[in-house]
Scaffold this motif. Structure first.
Motif, PDB file in Angstrom:
ATOM      1  N   TYR A 126       8.522   9.022   9.793  1.00 27.77           N
ATOM      2  CA  TYR A 126       7.995   8.152   8.731  1.00 27.77           C
ATOM      3  C   TYR A 126       7.885   8.924   7.411  1.00 27.77           C
ATOM      4  O   TYR A 126       8.291   8.430   6.354  1.00 27.77           O
ATOM      5  CB  TYR A 126       6.599   7.620   9.090  1.00 27.77           C
ATOM      6  CG  TYR A 126       6.490   6.769  10.329  1.00 27.77           C
ATOM      7  CD1 TYR A 126       7.415   5.779  10.626  1.00 27.77           C
ATOM      8  CD2 TYR A 126       5.423   6.944  11.201  1.00 27.77           C
ATOM      9  CE1 TYR A 126       7.278   4.986  11.762  1.00 27.77           C
ATOM     10  CE2 TYR A 126       5.280   6.155  12.334  1.00 27.77           C
ATOM     11  CZ  TYR A 126       6.203   5.187  12.615  1.00 27.77           C
ATOM     12  OH  TYR A 126       6.058   4.412  13.732  1.00 27.77           O
ATOM     13  N   LEU A 127       7.334  10.123   7.480  1.00 35.18           N
ATOM     14  CA  LEU A 127       7.121  10.908   6.267  1.00 35.18           C
ATOM     15  C   LEU A 127       8.441  11.322   5.621  1.00 35.18           C
ATOM     16  O   LEU A 127       8.573  11.295   4.392  1.00 35.18           O
ATOM     17  CB  LEU A 127       6.265  12.141   6.576  1.00 35.18           C
ATOM     18  CG  LEU A 127       4.813  11.842   6.953  1.00 35.18           C
ATOM     19  CD1 LEU A 127       4.126  13.100   7.447  1.00 35.18           C
ATOM     20  CD2 LEU A 127       4.058  11.212   5.804  1.00 35.18           C
ATOM     21  N   ASN A 128       9.432  11.678   6.438  1.00 34.83           N
ATOM     22  CA  ASN A 128      10.725  12.060   5.892  1.00 34.83           C
ATOM     23  C   ASN A 128      11.436  10.864   5.267  1.00 34.83           C
ATOM     24  O   ASN A 128      12.049  10.972   4.203  1.00 34.83           O
ATOM     25  CB  ASN A 128      11.593  12.705   6.970  1.00 34.83           C
ATOM     26  CG  ASN A 128      11.113  14.086   7.346  1.00 34.83           C
ATOM     27  OD1 ASN A 128      10.193  14.636   6.750  1.00 34.83           O
ATOM     28  ND2 ASN A 128      11.730  14.667   8.361  1.00 34.83           N
ATOM     29  N   ARG A 129      11.345   9.722   5.919  1.00 37.44           N
ATOM     30  CA  ARG A 129      11.975   8.520   5.351  1.00 37.44           C
ATOM     31  C   ARG A 129      11.294   8.125   4.048  1.00 37.44           C
ATOM     32  O   ARG A 129      11.952   7.652   3.112  1.00 37.44           O
ATOM     33  CB  ARG A 129      11.940   7.372   6.365  1.00 37.44           C
ATOM     34  CG  ARG A 129      12.818   7.648   7.573  1.00 37.44           C
ATOM     35  CD  ARG A 129      13.003   6.486   8.502  1.00 37.44           C
ATOM     36  NE  ARG A 129      11.794   5.804   8.930  1.00 37.44           N
ATOM     37  CZ  ARG A 129      11.697   5.075  10.027  1.00 37.44           C
ATOM     38  NH1 ARG A 129      12.754   4.940  10.833  1.00 37.44           N
ATOM     39  NH2 ARG A 129      10.576   4.479  10.355  1.00 37.44           N
ATOM     40  N   ALA A 130       9.989   8.351   3.961  1.00 31.01           N
ATOM     41  CA  ALA A 130       9.260   8.028   2.732  1.00 31.01           C
ATOM     42  C   ALA A 130       9.806   8.814   1.542  1.00 31.01           C
ATOM     43  O   ALA A 130       9.902   8.291   0.429  1.00 31.01           O
ATOM     44  CB  ALA A 130       7.762   8.306   2.911  1.00 31.01           C
ATOM     45  N   GLU A 153       6.003   3.267   4.949  1.00 29.44           N
ATOM     46  CA  GLU A 153       6.248   4.430   5.815  1.00 29.44           C
ATOM     47  C   GLU A 153       4.994   5.305   5.907  1.00 29.44           C
ATOM     48  O   GLU A 153       4.626   5.773   6.986  1.00 29.44           O
ATOM     49  CB  GLU A 153       7.423   5.266   5.309  1.00 29.44           C
ATOM     50  CG  GLU A 153       8.766   4.565   5.336  1.00 29.44           C
ATOM     51  CD  GLU A 153       9.424   4.458   6.705  1.00 29.44           C
ATOM     52  OE1 GLU A 153       8.830   4.867   7.725  1.00 29.44           O
ATOM     53  OE2 GLU A 153      10.554   3.959   6.758  1.00 29.44           O
ATOM     54  N   CYS A 154       4.350   5.523   4.768  1.00 27.88           N
ATOM     55  CA  CYS A 154       3.142   6.355   4.765  1.00 27.88           C
ATOM     56  C   CYS A 154       2.002   5.678   5.520  1.00 27.88           C
ATOM     57  O   CYS A 154       1.233   6.356   6.218  1.00 27.88           O
ATOM     58  CB  CYS A 154       2.738   6.692   3.335  1.00 27.88           C
ATOM     59  SG  CYS A 154       3.887   7.831   2.540  1.00 27.88           S
ATOM     60  N   ASN A 155       1.895   4.359   5.417  1.00 33.59           N
ATOM     61  CA  ASN A 155       0.874   3.644   6.193  1.00 33.59           C
ATOM     62  C   ASN A 155       1.079   3.873   7.682  1.00 33.59           C
ATOM     63  O   ASN A 155       0.118   4.101   8.417  1.00 33.59           O
ATOM     64  CB  ASN A 155       0.906   2.145   5.882  1.00 33.59           C
ATOM     65  CG  ASN A 155       0.290   1.810   4.548  1.00 33.59           C
ATOM     66  OD1 ASN A 155      -0.434   2.598   3.950  1.00 33.59           O
ATOM     67  ND2 ASN A 155       0.601   0.627   4.047  1.00 33.59           N
ATOM     68  N   LEU A 156       2.333   3.814   8.125  1.00 36.48           N
ATOM     69  CA  LEU A 156       2.629   4.054   9.537  1.00 36.48           C
ATOM     70  C   LEU A 156       2.259   5.483   9.930  1.00 36.48           C
ATOM     71  O   LEU A 156       1.675   5.715  11.001  1.00 36.48           O
ATOM     72  CB  LEU A 156       4.106   3.782   9.819  1.00 36.48           C
ATOM     73  CG  LEU A 156       4.527   2.309   9.727  1.00 36.48           C
ATOM     74  CD1 LEU A 156       6.048   2.191   9.728  1.00 36.48           C
ATOM     75  CD2 LEU A 156       3.914   1.494  10.862  1.00 36.48           C
ATOM     76  N   ALA A 157       2.604   6.437   9.070  1.00 32.72           N
ATOM     77  CA  ALA A 157       2.259   7.837   9.351  1.00 32.72           C
ATOM     78  C   ALA A 157       0.738   8.018   9.396  1.00 32.72           C
ATOM     79  O   ALA A 157       0.213   8.726  10.270  1.00 32.72           O
ATOM     80  CB  ALA A 157       2.870   8.755   8.289  1.00 32.72           C
TER      81      ALA A 157
END
Length: 163
Positions: A61-65, A80-84
């Motif tokens: 998630y963090l890398n995709r963000a 993405e950050c919310n998911l992380a």
């Protein structure tokens, strides 16, 4: 099975990181998605395995963000950050990236909350530049609000029409 999937996910993430460093963002995103897929379908057999799998997803998630940020896709960065942050609610990278995206989206209170959390977690992390950007955005937003109010007052005086 989970440990093999986690290891495969890490290998793919590392490959994605190398592609990212070589400015191949599409290739990197593909690797991050593959890395995520490696662990997304694994059913953990215990709590420890579940935690390890969730951590592996969080890194994806963090890398995709980061890639979404480079493409100016700030809503996707937030998602993405919310998911992380569901995995690790005080993850500094997640909070910083989401705070930056909130600034870009004009969601200034949310940005301020994230940046203040980062300062609480680790006062050594320099968030001054993001706070400066936040202050400029707040000032700009305040000016826009004042201009809108002035315009509405003028329109009411001219023709009794509210905007």
């Amino acid at each position: 099975m989970a440990s093999a999937s986690v290891q495969q996910s890490k290998t793919l993430r590392d490959q994605g990181n190398e592609l990212f460093k070589a400015n191949d963002e599409n290739g990197a995103m593909d690797k991050y998605n593959e890395a995520f897929d490696c662990v997304a379908k694994v059913v953990p057999s215990n709590e420890e395995e579940k935690k390890i799998l969730e951590q592996a997803k969080m890194f994806c998630y963090l890398n995709r963000a980061v890639i979404h940020r480079r493409h100016g896709e700030f809503e996707k960065v937030v998602n993405e950050c919310n998911l992380a942050l569901e995995v690790e609610n005080l993850n500094v990278k997640g909070l910083l990236r989401r705070g930056d995206a909130y600034i870009q989206l004009g969601k200034l209170e949310e940005a301020k909350n994230d940046l203040n959390k980062v300062k609480e977690i680790d006062p050594q992390i320099k968030v001054d530049k993001l706070f400066e950007l936040l202050a400029r955005k707040e000032k700009s937003k305040s000016k826009q609000t004042q201009e809108k109010q002035l315009y509405q007052a003028m329109m009411q005086e001219i023709g009794g029409v509210a905007v």
